[in-house]
Design an enzyme around this catalytic site. Structure first.
Site, PDB file in Angstrom:
ATOM      1  N   GLU A  60       0.823  -1.221   0.000  1.00  0.00           N
ATOM      2  CA  GLU A  60       0.000   0.000   0.000  1.00  0.00           C
ATOM      3  C   GLU A  60       0.850   1.261   0.000  1.00  0.00           C
ATOM      4  O   GLU A  60       0.514   2.248  -0.661  1.00  0.00           O
ATOM      5  CB  GLU A  60      -0.938   0.025   1.216  1.00  0.00           C
ATOM      6  CG  GLU A  60      -2.038  -1.015   1.171  1.00  0.00           C
ATOM      7  CD  GLU A  60      -1.567  -2.402   1.534  1.00  0.00           C
ATOM      8  OE1 GLU A  60      -0.423  -2.534   2.025  1.00  0.00           O
ATOM      9  OE2 GLU A  60      -2.320  -3.360   1.316  1.00  0.00           O
ATOM     10  N   GLN A  82      -7.331  -1.930  -1.252  1.00  0.00           N
ATOM     11  CA  GLN A  82      -8.335  -2.993  -1.269  1.00  0.00           C
ATOM     12  C   GLN A  82      -9.390  -2.865  -0.163  1.00  0.00           C
ATOM     13  O   GLN A  82     -10.568  -3.114  -0.402  1.00  0.00           O
ATOM     14  CB  GLN A  82      -7.615  -4.328  -1.173  1.00  0.00           C
ATOM     15  CG  GLN A  82      -8.403  -5.469  -1.714  1.00  0.00           C
ATOM     16  CD  GLN A  82      -7.497  -6.613  -2.090  1.00  0.00           C
ATOM     17  OE1 GLN A  82      -6.880  -7.240  -1.237  1.00  0.00           O
ATOM     18  NE2 GLN A  82      -7.389  -6.894  -3.363  1.00  0.00           N
ATOM     19  N   PHE A  83      -8.947  -2.489   1.021  1.00  0.00           N
ATOM     20  CA  PHE A  83      -9.869  -2.195   2.128  1.00  0.00           C
ATOM     21  C   PHE A  83      -9.287  -1.012   2.873  1.00  0.00           C
ATOM     22  O   PHE A  83      -8.079  -0.947   3.064  1.00  0.00           O
ATOM     23  CB  PHE A  83      -9.980  -3.390   3.084  1.00  0.00           C
ATOM     24  CG  PHE A  83     -10.644  -4.576   2.463  1.00  0.00           C
ATOM     25  CD1 PHE A  83     -12.027  -4.688   2.436  1.00  0.00           C
ATOM     26  CD2 PHE A  83      -9.890  -5.575   1.889  1.00  0.00           C
ATOM     27  CE1 PHE A  83     -12.637  -5.783   1.844  1.00  0.00           C
ATOM     28  CE2 PHE A  83     -10.498  -6.677   1.297  1.00  0.00           C
ATOM     29  CZ  PHE A  83     -11.880  -6.771   1.278  1.00  0.00           C
ATOM     30  N   HIS A 129     -11.415  -4.661   8.101  1.00  0.00           N
ATOM     31  CA  HIS A 129     -12.109  -4.444   6.832  1.00  0.00           C
ATOM     32  C   HIS A 129     -13.323  -3.534   7.001  1.00  0.00           C
ATOM     33  O   HIS A 129     -14.045  -3.295   6.044  1.00  0.00           O
ATOM     34  CB  HIS A 129     -12.574  -5.776   6.234  1.00  0.00           C
ATOM     35  CG  HIS A 129     -11.455  -6.628   5.701  1.00  0.00           C
ATOM     36  ND1 HIS A 129     -10.403  -7.042   6.467  1.00  0.00           N
ATOM     37  CD2 HIS A 129     -11.235  -7.136   4.471  1.00  0.00           C
ATOM     38  CE1 HIS A 129      -9.586  -7.783   5.730  1.00  0.00           C
ATOM     39  NE2 HIS A 129     -10.070  -7.850   4.504  1.00  0.00           N
TER      40      HIS A 129
HETATM   41  C1  LIG Z   1      -1.985  -4.723   4.427  1.00  0.00           C
HETATM   42  C2  LIG Z   1      -3.002  -5.525   3.693  1.00  0.00           C
HETATM   43  N1  LIG Z   1      -3.257  -5.247   2.396  1.00  0.00           N
HETATM   44  C3  LIG Z   1      -4.182  -5.937   1.726  1.00  0.00           C
HETATM   45  C4  LIG Z   1      -4.880  -6.944   2.341  1.00  0.00           C
HETATM   46  C5  LIG Z   1      -5.901  -7.741   1.571  1.00  0.00           C
HETATM   47  N2  LIG Z   1      -5.326  -9.084   1.330  1.00  0.00           N
HETATM   48  C6  LIG Z   1      -5.619 -10.116   2.145  1.00  0.00           C
HETATM   49  S1  LIG Z   1      -4.745 -11.461   1.760  1.00  0.00           S
HETATM   50  C7  LIG Z   1      -3.970 -10.705   0.474  1.00  0.00           C
HETATM   51  C8  LIG Z   1      -2.955 -11.447  -0.332  1.00  0.00           C
HETATM   52  C9  LIG Z   1      -1.879 -11.985   0.511  1.00  0.00           C
HETATM   53  O1  LIG Z   1      -1.086 -12.828  -0.210  1.00  0.00           O
HETATM   54  P1  LIG Z   1       0.083 -13.637   0.460  1.00  0.00           P
HETATM   55  O2  LIG Z   1       0.881 -12.750   1.343  1.00  0.00           O
HETATM   56  O3  LIG Z   1       0.802 -14.340  -0.615  1.00  0.00           O
HETATM   57  O4  LIG Z   1      -0.642 -14.674   1.431  1.00  0.00           O
HETATM   58  P2  LIG Z   1      -1.716 -15.782   1.051  1.00  0.00           P
HETATM   59  O5  LIG Z   1      -3.052 -15.121   1.144  1.00  0.00           O
HETATM   60  O6  LIG Z   1      -1.426 -16.271  -0.299  1.00  0.00           O
HETATM   61  O7  LIG Z   1      -1.575 -16.808   2.112  1.00  0.00           O
HETATM   62  C10 LIG Z   1      -4.404  -9.388   0.367  1.00  0.00           C
HETATM   63  C11 LIG Z   1      -3.929  -8.455  -0.651  1.00  0.00           C
HETATM   64  C12 LIG Z   1      -4.586  -7.205   3.687  1.00  0.00           C
HETATM   65  N3  LIG Z   1      -5.216  -8.162   4.371  1.00  0.00           N
HETATM   66  N4  LIG Z   1      -3.651  -6.493   4.331  1.00  0.00           N
END
Ligand SMILES: Cc1ncc(C[n+]2csc(CCOP(=O)(O)OP(=O)(O)O)c2C)c(N)n1
Lengths: 322, 358
Positions: A60, A82-83, A129
């Site tokens: 972000e 995203q949120f 969220h």
């Molecule tokens: C700081 C933040 N940005 C965006 C999100 C939304 N979000 C939740 S999971 C995700 C992807 C995460 O991918 P990864 O780190 O590879 O973990 P995985 O979900 O594949 O286990 C995102 C963008 C979040 N939870 N926290």
């Protein structure tokens, strides 16, 4: 001409039209391209504009900081966080750079960036969220803060935000994304930033509410035995004080409603402005109906946290009987 | 311009148990039968809990679930390598690791049902609650590992995150600070190939995630994340190093077999063919073949294990459902501060009372 759209479709429409109208518009964010956004707000845009719609890494701070750079070099970035709970990961870029590029460069540069994000509770989401942090952005000089409550306003306000020369934090009430449809003007439709909407006219009391709270306020207004004026400021900063003050001068009573925690929330600011400019018109202290000063709870408790029609109606009754 | 090589690095990839269930004798961690069955049971428990949780979500009984289907070897293999006094810092997909650490399954279901009660840490368990903000928790793992270094402890901390998380500045800050302070930290990245819809290759131009350790001056290693023996071995070694003040980044190559969360539709961004390829590398199947080959697992033992898991799960679901009926919303005020400040006291008093029109 008008199309019946949901709020999320109005977002997509505004983005699509601005991408078409202005070659400097770039849309990007996590999962916005191939996936079309986790709420599908950007669905299909990448097909029309493969060179101006991008997926971003999970970063972000990067997303907002990139926007500052893009903007400084003549682009018009429209980023999605995203949120809104994850806007904090970008907050230093917002506060130290996006909001101050103009002032720090003595007007040499500007930052015509729009940062869109779903916000607010009521969708049984995970932690972080559901928060509403509009007061925090309003407390950041240099940012404009917009919260639409209807599909038509969404298109009009988002279009204005993208065209605005300053950075705009555009908070989309997630709960309203698919809540209802309404006719949305098909032509070039803008709603000026900084102008409130009088949702319902009334004489006995003014209720100020934005985002998903507009619907709770309207429902509560129907329930109480009084003529209620409901005002949706639409822009949290700059705030259209005049429309609110004019209404309060007419009704003499006011309730401010927001989902965000009470302490140092926007209601406090609105009440201060009423005290400054309309104190002697008041027949009762201004009431607040807000979230509590607790972290937004996980969803098993969110209904109890969120102001609803009952709580707003009770607030109106209190202000009427005082 | 004079030029000479300033630095060089290589990243090792470790695999002990291959796709067919054959073990590399040289790398075999030589675990006791008991430990091997613990790994097996841990993976099966986690998979069944996830499947059940998804079903509950589909029935509207729970909120969004982030399943770890396919990642059981990575989580169980690493969590089981921890000693009781070690610390675990999870991300949001660590049900399997939590289970292996002793968290009762009904608590995980409570959390999925939107109840803070589910995040309460059982006594004596050194685990942090789930961290929903991607990558933000990696720095806490560094802080815990630093505390262990300052206190002269012989313990270590493991911090979990995904491949997407490594794009967040926080993860780099965590590794960098851990390196500076000789923190007792193992950073454990489950590279499940996707961050929601974005594949690993669009997350970073780096060839491996493990090499991100190099910039922080700590050790980076890659392991086959669907190989529970490999993960166990690599994490045990990493914990040994961490206990001596040498932080390690482990990249476990695995695959999220399911959707990102129950709110996601993976058919939008990936091909069925790719999914099938990874299903063939399923971590539980592979380990089962191995255990059967060694005569540690037969049909009878397997049935026993499965029955015990089903029984435990049925009880957990029941307990979770009962707990949901008893939830007290006013508790949202109770854990914000050590003592209720006056503002919260009056908000709590008004809560549900007259002011709310009830
Ligand atoms: C700081 C933040 N940005 C965006 C999100 C939304 N979000 C939740 S999971 C995700 C992807 C995460 O991918 P990864 O780190 O590879 O973990 P995985 O979900 O594949 O286990 C995102 C963008 C979040 N939870 N926290």
């Amino acid at each position: 001409m008008a199309n019946e759209l949901r709020m999320v479709e109005a977002v997509r429409t505004a983005l699509g039209e601005e991408l078409a109208r202005d070659e400097s518009v770039v849309v990007y964010g996590q999962d916005v391209a191939v996936n079309g956004g986790v709420f599908r707000a950007t669905q299909g845009l990448v097909e029309g504009y493969p060179d101006r719609v991008y997926d971003a890494p999970v970063a972000e701070s990067g997303i907002v900081g990139l926007g500052v750079g893009l903007a400084a070099h003549g682009m018009r970035p429209v980023a999605e966080i995203q949120f809104s709970g994850f806007m904090h990961q970008a907050y230093h870029q917002l506060q130290q750079h996006a909001a101050r590029l103009r002032s720090r460069s003595r007007g040499s540069y500007e930052c015509p960036m729009t940062i869109r994000s779903p916000y607010g509770g009521g969708i049984r989401a995970l932690e972080h969220h559901s928060e509403s942090f509009e007061a925090g952005y309003a407390h950041t000089p240099g940012l404009k803060v917009v919260v639409p409550s209807t599909p038509a306003d969404t298109k009009g306000l988002l279009t204005s935000s993208i065209r605005d020369p300053d950075p705009v934090v555009f908070l989309e009430p997630t709960r309203l994304y698919r809540a209802f449809r309404e006719p949305v003007p098909e032509d070039d439709h803008t709603v000026p930033l900084g102008e409130a909407r009088v949702v319902e006219e009334g004489d006995d009391i003014t209720v100020v509410a934005w985002g998903a709270m507009v619907r709770e306020a309207t429902r509560a207004a129907e329930r109480v035995d009084a003529s209620v004026e409901v005002i949706d400021p639409r822009t949290i900063f700059p705030l259209d004080s005049e429309t609110i003050l004019e209404s309060v001068r007419k009704t003499g009573r006011c309730v401010v409603v927001h989902e965000a925690p009470q302490t140092a929330g926007m209601a406090a600011e609105i009440i201060a402005r009423i005290n400054d400019e309309a104190l002697y018109y008041l027949e009762a202290p201004v009431e607040r109906v807000t979230g509590y000063d607790v972290p937004f709870p996980l969803f098993a408790r969110e209904e109890e946290y969120l102001p609803d029609e009952d709580r707003v109606a009770a607030g109106i009754e209190r202000a009427l009987s005082a | 311009m004079p030029s000479e090589r300033a630095a060089e690095f290589t990243i090792n990839h470790v695999q002990v148990l291959d796709r067919e269930g054959n073990v590399d004798e040289e790398l075999d961690p030589d675990l006791s039968e008991e430990r091997l069955l613990e790994l097996y049971r841990g993976m099966k428990r986690a998979r069944r809990l996830d499947e059940r949780a998804i079903a509950l979500q589909r029935r509207g009984e729970s909120g969004t679930i982030a399943p770890a289907l396919g990642q059981e070897a990575a989580q169980v293999g690493s969590a089981v390598a921890l000693a009781e006094d070690d610390w675990m810092v999870p991300s949001f997909r660590e049900n399997a690791a939590y289970l292996a650490r002793g968290t009762p399954p009904h608590a995980l279901l409570w959390y999925a049902m939107g109840m803070e009660e589910g995040a309460e840490i059982p006594d004596g368990q050194n685990d942090l609650p789930p961290s929903i903000a991607v990558g933000s928790q990696a720095i806490h793992a560094a802080g815990l590992g630093w505390a262990q270094a300052i206190k002269g402890e012989e313990h270590a901390t493991i911090g979990y995150f995904g491949d997407g998380a490594t794009s967040e500045g926080d993860v780099y800050e965590g590794m960098n600070c851990a390196g500076v302070y000789d923190a007792h930290t193992v950073f454990f990245c489950q590279n499940n190939q996707y961050a929601i819809s974005v594949p690993r290759e669009k997350q970073t131009r780096a060839e491996t995630i493990a090499q991100k350790a190099i910039a922080a001056g700590i050790t980076g290693v890659q392991v086959d994340g669907n190989d529970v023996l490999g993960v166990h071995r690599v994490v045990e070694e990493a914990l040994e190093m961490a206990r001596k003040g040498e932080p390690v980044l482990v990249e476990a190559m695995t695959y999220r077999q399911s959707m990102h969360t129950t709110a996601d539709d993976p058919s939008v961004y990936r091909e069925r063919e790719e999914e099938e390829g990874w299903e063939e590398r399923d971590p539980i199947d592979r380990f089962e073949t191995y255990l059967e080959g060694r005569g540690i697992l037969d049909d009878e033992t397997r049935e026993e294990i499965e029955e015990a898991i089903e029984e435990e799960l049925a009880e957990a679901v029941e307990r979770a459902q009962e707990g949901r009926e008893e939830i007290d919303p006013a508790e949202m005020f109770d854990h914000v501060f050590s003592e209720l400040p006056p503002e919260l006291e009056s908000q709590r008093a008004a809560f549900g009372g007259e002011e709310n029109g009830e």
